[in-house]
Design a protein around this motif. Sequence first.
Motif, PDB file in Angstrom:
ATOM      1  N   ALA A 210       0.813  -1.214   0.000  1.00  0.00           N
ATOM      2  CA  ALA A 210       0.000   0.000   0.000  1.00  0.00           C
ATOM      3  C   ALA A 210       0.845   1.262   0.000  1.00  0.00           C
ATOM      4  N   ARG A 211       1.974   1.243   0.721  1.00  0.00           N
ATOM      5  CA  ARG A 211       2.832   2.429   0.785  1.00  0.00           C
ATOM      6  C   ARG A 211       3.424   2.737  -0.583  1.00  0.00           C
ATOM      7  N   ASN A 212       3.872   1.728  -1.282  1.00  0.00           N
ATOM      8  CA  ASN A 212       4.413   1.950  -2.619  1.00  0.00           C
ATOM      9  C   ASN A 212       3.327   2.411  -3.586  1.00  0.00           C
ATOM     10  N   LEU A 213       2.116   1.886  -3.420  1.00  0.00           N
ATOM     11  CA  LEU A 213       1.010   2.359  -4.246  1.00  0.00           C
ATOM     12  C   LEU A 213       0.710   3.831  -3.961  1.00  0.00           C
ATOM     13  N   ALA A 214       0.865   4.245  -2.712  1.00  0.00           N
ATOM     14  CA  ALA A 214       0.659   5.664  -2.371  1.00  0.00           C
ATOM     15  C   ALA A 214       1.686   6.543  -3.078  1.00  0.00           C
ATOM     16  N   VAL A 215       2.913   6.048  -3.208  1.00  0.00           N
ATOM     17  CA  VAL A 215       3.953   6.797  -3.933  1.00  0.00           C
ATOM     18  C   VAL A 215       3.590   6.881  -5.416  1.00  0.00           C
ATOM     19  N   ALA A 216       3.137   5.759  -5.967  1.00  0.00           N
ATOM     20  CA  ALA A 216       2.727   5.760  -7.374  1.00  0.00           C
ATOM     21  C   ALA A 216       1.583   6.744  -7.599  1.00  0.00           C
ATOM     22  N   ARG A 217       0.634   6.761  -6.687  1.00  0.00           N
ATOM     23  CA  ARG A 217      -0.500   7.684  -6.785  1.00  0.00           C
ATOM     24  C   ARG A 217      -0.017   9.136  -6.749  1.00  0.00           C
ATOM     25  N   ALA A 218       0.886   9.441  -5.833  1.00  0.00           N
ATOM     26  CA  ALA A 218       1.391  10.810  -5.698  1.00  0.00           C
ATOM     27  C   ALA A 218       2.150  11.246  -6.947  1.00  0.00           C
TER      28      ALA A 218
END
Length: 397
Positions: A210-218
């Motif tokens: 989830a944390r890496n997905l948050a980076v991708a989203r940002a």
Amino acid sequence: MTEYSVISDTEEFLAACAALVAGSGPVAVDVERASGFRYSQRAYLVQVFRRDSGVFLFDPPAIGDMGALQTAIGDVEWVLHAASQDLPSLRELHLEPRTIFDTELAARLLGHDRVGLAAVVEDTLGITLKKEHSAADWSTRPLPAAWLEYAALDVLHLVDVRDALVAELEEQGKTDFAAQEFAATLARTPKAPREDPWRRLSGLHQVRGARNLAVARALWEAREMYAQQQDISPGRLVPDRSLVAAVLANPASKQALAGIKEFQGRASRTQLDRWWQAIVDGRAAEQLPRERVPSDTLPPPRAWSDRNPEADARLKAARPAVEAVAEELGMPTENLLTPDYLRRVCWDSPGTTAAEIGDALAALGARPWQIEQTAQKIADAFVEAAQAPDTTSPTAS
């Protein structure tokens, strides 16, 4: 050399509109965008042809208010090729047809092997068009003469093509089919925006956690904001694969981000502070995205035999029945009935009568002619599937 007028000021615009009013018959309309170059899907050129009027190439950014053109041709049938692609850009200019004739859609219903504009013009009129500028950056100003010639030819023959296809539709008994399809195209509402549009990132399936997905989203949101500000296609700033590469590399500093070989694009270094701040923000995000997103998408048919054996049997019986109707009518199966509609009625099993299946198809968006041609065949296939022996049962012989 094709005769055409390039219209870029108010006086020319009003004169062209008056000429179109004095013309006769339907109007051919086409749009040129700068897809892949600009952020927006706005029209950078609108081409219009009407018999006894001529070809006019309108420059919307220079003209501004296009209301006089709507007044001039709004009540006339518009002939477009692949109308669903051009209607959103036309509507953005407040140009809205009341009725349309879609030459691409008509060619599909008629079973033409090739349905691109150049192919349909050649098949119906024997005229060869060159399509070398279709992917050009139409926001370029001034537009090269060769591009303008190409744009003019896109509408010059379209009314003649329409007339030829009208005759073919009548000959094949498909006039009403086409009318319903054209009306459905015109009435179709835009799809609602996706809840998480950043999940369209190509290659996102490689990102775990989830944390890496948050980076991708940002990173996606930062690129989207900058692309909109600059009116540049996001992928031309930093490609999807580069954003995903930055997430996977997990750089410890801005300098480390700059050192990632796969992090490329015209703005990958000039906007390095922007991308690094996005990574920092993503790592600090309090609301993390879900790793798995609920979806109403059906599983792929290859998985149906395990997930829903009855639906699998229905689909295996109904699909060839629908394909046979399409072959008999001489058109692609997907134009006879949207494949997803067939899959959904097979999965949900709304009933075994033509009326029940027809109601389900109508709720999904099928047109009356499609229901008339397929509902009974699907109903018969469902009965056949229900009566077939269960070969998956351990006791089956």
